[in-house]
Design an enzyme around this catalytic site. Structure first.
Site, PDB file in Angstrom:
ATOM      1  N   CYS A 268      -8.838 -13.914  -7.225  1.00 48.54           N
ATOM      2  CA  CYS A 268     -10.057 -14.099  -6.427  1.00 48.54           C
ATOM      3  C   CYS A 268     -10.727 -12.534  -6.514  1.00 48.54           C
ATOM      4  CB  CYS A 268     -10.072 -14.415  -5.169  1.00 48.54           C
ATOM      5  SG  CYS A 268      -9.636 -16.235  -4.990  1.00 48.54           S
ATOM      6  N   GLN A 269     -12.197 -12.624  -6.765  1.00 45.86           N
ATOM      7  CA  GLN A 269     -12.865 -11.380  -6.812  1.00 45.86           C
ATOM      8  C   GLN A 269     -13.104 -10.773  -5.273  1.00 45.86           C
ATOM      9  OE1 GLN A 269     -16.841 -11.559  -8.321  1.00 45.86           O
ATOM     10  NE2 GLN A 269     -16.982  -9.687  -8.510  1.00 45.86           N
TER      11      GLN A 269
END
Length: 140
Positions: free
Chosen positions: A52-53
């Site tokens: 996930c960013q």
């Protein structure tokens, strides 16, 4: 206990009232804002979703024969997406979670309207939830 399929259908119905994706994003933000806070003790490296960013944490625990999740994120739309996943999977049997298809993600248009990094994050969240389910069903 409602089935995963029933909860998914409820979510599809809720999102169907919005024609515009800005309204759907606003609803995701509302879901994220309404989520109960995750206890700080669960915001650990082990509970951090890889891929996930933004930073997203999921914690899983068994109560009886059902698996329950809490989640949090430092990004509000991502937190709303996590909230949808918690709603769908919390209080379900690990075996049912592991085999769930998750049709609601495509049906509400989430995959088509998320940025590539958010889509990867969503897939990583689902993958981690299913890994928790497999791990907890192996412990039975």
């Amino acid at each position: 206990m409602e089935t995963i399929e029933k909860i998914e259908q409820d979510i599809i119905d809720e999102f169907s009232v919005y024609d515009d994706w800005m309204d759907k994003y606003a609803y995701l933000i509302e879901i994220g804002t309404a989520m109960p806070a995750m206890e700080e003790q669960y915001k650990t490296e082990n509970n951090l979703i890889k891929g996930c960013q933004s930073r997203v944490w999921f914690h899983a625990g068994m109560q009886g024969n059902l698996l329950y999740f809490t989640a949090d994120s430092d990004a509000i739309i991502t937190k709303g997406i996590a909230g949808l996943l918690v709603r769908v999977f919390s209080g379900q049997k690990p075996e049912d979670i592991a085999k769930a298809d998750l049709k609601f993600i495509d049906e509400i248009g989430l995959t088509q309207h998320l940025s590539p990094t958010r889509s990867n994050g969503l897939l990583s969240m689902v993958k981690q939830i299913k890994m928790y389910a497999i791990a907890f069903s192996a412990k039975k």
